[in-house]
Design an enzyme around this catalytic site. Structure first.
Site, PDB file in Angstrom:
ATOM      1  N   ASP A 140     -25.175   0.240  63.714  1.00 41.41           N
ATOM      2  CA  ASP A 140     -25.390   1.630  63.307  1.00 41.41           C
ATOM      3  C   ASP A 140     -24.345   2.568  63.911  1.00 41.41           C
ATOM      4  O   ASP A 140     -24.562   3.766  64.033  1.00 41.41           O
ATOM      5  CB  ASP A 140     -26.797   2.099  63.686  1.00 41.41           C
TER       6      ASP A 140
ATOM      7  N   ASP B 123       6.189   4.356  70.198  1.00 41.81           N
ATOM      8  CA  ASP B 123       6.118   4.943  68.851  1.00 41.81           C
ATOM      9  C   ASP B 123       4.717   5.497  68.698  1.00 41.81           C
ATOM     10  O   ASP B 123       3.748   4.744  68.542  1.00 41.81           O
ATOM     11  CB  ASP B 123       6.412   3.863  67.805  1.00 41.81           C
TER      12      ASP B 123
ATOM     13  N   ASP C 195       5.223  11.889  64.127  1.00 42.08           N
ATOM     14  CA  ASP C 195       5.634  10.483  64.242  1.00 42.08           C
ATOM     15  C   ASP C 195       6.922  10.446  65.053  1.00 42.08           C
ATOM     16  O   ASP C 195       7.990  10.788  64.540  1.00 42.08           O
ATOM     17  CB  ASP C 195       5.836   9.894  62.844  1.00 42.08           C
TER      18      ASP C 195
ATOM     19  N   HIS D  12       2.849   7.647  56.670  1.00 40.57           N
ATOM     20  CA  HIS D  12       3.777   7.228  55.615  1.00 40.57           C
ATOM     21  C   HIS D  12       3.303   7.952  54.361  1.00 40.57           C
ATOM     22  O   HIS D  12       2.492   7.431  53.604  1.00 40.57           O
ATOM     23  CB  HIS D  12       3.759   5.710  55.434  1.00 40.57           C
TER      24      HIS D  12
ATOM     25  N   TYR E 168      17.332  -4.256  67.528  1.00 42.68           N
ATOM     26  CA  TYR E 168      16.338  -5.113  68.155  1.00 42.68           C
ATOM     27  C   TYR E 168      16.951  -6.486  68.410  1.00 42.68           C
ATOM     28  O   TYR E 168      17.305  -7.198  67.453  1.00 42.68           O
ATOM     29  CB  TYR E 168      15.104  -5.241  67.251  1.00 42.68           C
TER      30      TYR E 168
ATOM     31  N   ARG F   3      14.551   2.104  69.492  1.00 42.11           N
ATOM     32  CA  ARG F   3      14.354   2.926  68.292  1.00 42.11           C
ATOM     33  C   ARG F   3      14.212   4.374  68.756  1.00 42.11           C
ATOM     34  O   ARG F   3      13.560   4.643  69.781  1.00 42.11           O
ATOM     35  CB  ARG F   3      13.120   2.488  67.488  1.00 42.11           C
TER      36      ARG F   3
ATOM     37  N   GLU G 109      13.190   8.111  67.056  1.00 42.51           N
ATOM     38  CA  GLU G 109      12.616   8.684  65.830  1.00 42.51           C
ATOM     39  C   GLU G 109      12.241  10.138  66.033  1.00 42.51           C
ATOM     40  O   GLU G 109      11.581  10.486  67.021  1.00 42.51           O
ATOM     41  CB  GLU G 109      11.373   7.896  65.425  1.00 42.51           C
TER      42      GLU G 109
END
Length: 435
Positions: free
Chosen positions: A35, A255, A266, A356, A386, A403, A405
């Site tokens: 529940d 990330d 992001d 995305h 990488y 990376r 971003e």
């Protein structure tokens, strides 16, 4: 509650419907176990047109000369509010969120056949939710069964997402402000993680620093499962276990972004666990940073979505040649795709209500022209390199994954980077000073 942006979006849809009708449900609640439910998160399409936060709700937009926007939602219930908290109820919700009218969600199946009858088209997100597909089909069959009395089912069924995806691709002023706020919160979270990082910590301890800062500053939570990847874990693109200890001689890649009022940030940052980059780490990092700078410089109105990816690729290819991993010319490396063992993803994606986000990357067929950028579009820029052990790289590069971003808004003049977490080598090392 300022319902004007949502009302304006609904009117834009109504203007496109002609004499059609559109049905947009929100997401259902989901059981986690027994529940206990997962934290509720509304459907992005529904939220985009309503700003209404409750489950068990749907919008019906009726086009034509007497256009209507109708909300179906839960009724007021003193008993349920004791257990679950405030409910708007139809009357209050219609006024607060700018709908023409509102009705109890329990009446939707009864009212839907009359709302779609004698309409030229029915717009629905086909295949998005099987249960709603069945409800729509049942309403259509009810209308068809009443054809002898003169009722006529819509002659055309259209996928509403085609229209909404195009709308959502370009953000309005309210969306841009929310995304800036989400970016500021996420940037502070990344800076906090850098300051807290020490050799021997677990990856999940840095995740906790992010979560604390996100919630402390008012975010609803993470926009997606965070990646906190130390050492060779950074070479796993979707690593989310976050359970390894951080070695002092390694990098850690984070990330992570937060969600605020439905909108995502992001951000990825890569930094040395010890607070100081080693020579090889710095060399790789500077290549990726230069690739990101080249990609950002290529973003402007009229450029294609592919242009900034190609700009990053050229820098990464030259970097791999400089590292001695590849030979020949940059053009030759790009044509042969020899870089792919160490860079295997695109340089970015659309960003918005979904991390995305929706929107076509190419126009027309799969081999059609790439979408041209225009002011109000938001996207990420995230090149990387990488070096997984066993991928034909020298030992001194094994386990280095980088990376970087950021989130970018296309503007009239070019673009604006609206994420601000420390990024240069000097900035990162300054933030991480432990003296």
């Amino acid at each position: 509650m300022n319902h004007q942006p949502y009302s304006r979006r609904r009117q834009l849809v109504l203007d496109r419907l002609g004499d059609g009708v559109a049905v947009i449900p929100t997401a259902p609640e989901r059981l986690r176990n027994r529940d206990s439910h997962y934290p509720y998160r509304f459907d992005s399409y529904f939220w985009y047109l309503s700003g209404f936060p409750e489950p068990e709700a749907a919008i019906v937009l009726v086009g034509g000369k007497e256009a209507r926007s109708i909300l179906f939602c839960r009724e007021k219930s003193d008993e349920r509010e004791v257990w679950d908290g405030f409910r708007y109820g139809p009357a209050t919700a219609a006024e607060a969120f700018g709908f023409s009218e509102a009705h109890p969600i329990a009446t939707l199946d009864q009212k839907l056949p009359e709302l779609i009858a004698n309409r030229g088209s029915l717009w629905h997100s086909l295949g998005h939710d099987a249960a709603w597909d069945r409800r729509i089909a049942a309403a259509l069959n009810t209308v068809r069964a009443d054809s002898r009395s003169g009722a006529r089912a819509p002659g055309e069924i259209r996928d509403l997402r085609v229209l909404l995806d195009e709308m959502r691709l370009t953000k309005d002023a309210q969306e841009i402000e929310l995304m800036r706020r989400a970016a500021n919160i996420a940037s502070a979270g990344h800076a906090r993680a850098m300051r807290a990082c020490r050799p021997g910590m677990a990856e999940h301890e840095l995740e906790a620093e992010l979560s604390y800062e996100f919630r402390r500053r008012g975010a609803d939570g993470h926009a997606y499962p965070p990646i906190v990847a130390g050492g060779p874990n950074a070479c796993i693109l979707h690593y989310v276990a976050n359970n390894r200890l951080l070695a002092g001689n390694s990098l850690v890649l984070i990330d992570a972004g937060c969600e605020l009022a439905g909108y995502a940030s992001d951000i990825t940052r890569t930094f040395p666990v010890s607070g100081r980059f080693g020579a090889e780490q710095r060399a790789v990092y500077e290549i990726v940073l230069a690739a990101q700078e080249a990609a950002i410089a290529a973003i402007c109105p009229g450029a294609s979505f592919m242009d900034y990816h190609q700009a990053a690729l050229r820098v990464l290819a030259q970097g791999l040649i400089d590292l001695g991993l590849l030979a020949g010319s940059v053009d030759g490396v790009l044509e042969s795709e020899a870089y792919k063992p160490w860079y295997m993803h695109r340089t970015g994606h659309w960003l918005g209500l979904d991390v995305h986000d929706v929107g076509d990357y190419r126009r027309g067929s799969a081999d059609g022209d790439w979408t041209r950028l225009s002011p109000g579009m938001t996207l990420t820029v995230e090149p990387g390199l990488y070096f997984r052990p066993g991928t034909n790289v020298p030992d001194h590069l094994h386990g280095i994954g980088v990376r970087i971003e950021d989130d970018v808004l296309v503007s009239d003049e070019g673009c604006t980077v609206y994420t601000s977490a420390p990024k240069s080598v000097a900035e990162i090392e300054e933030v991480m000073r432990h003296d």
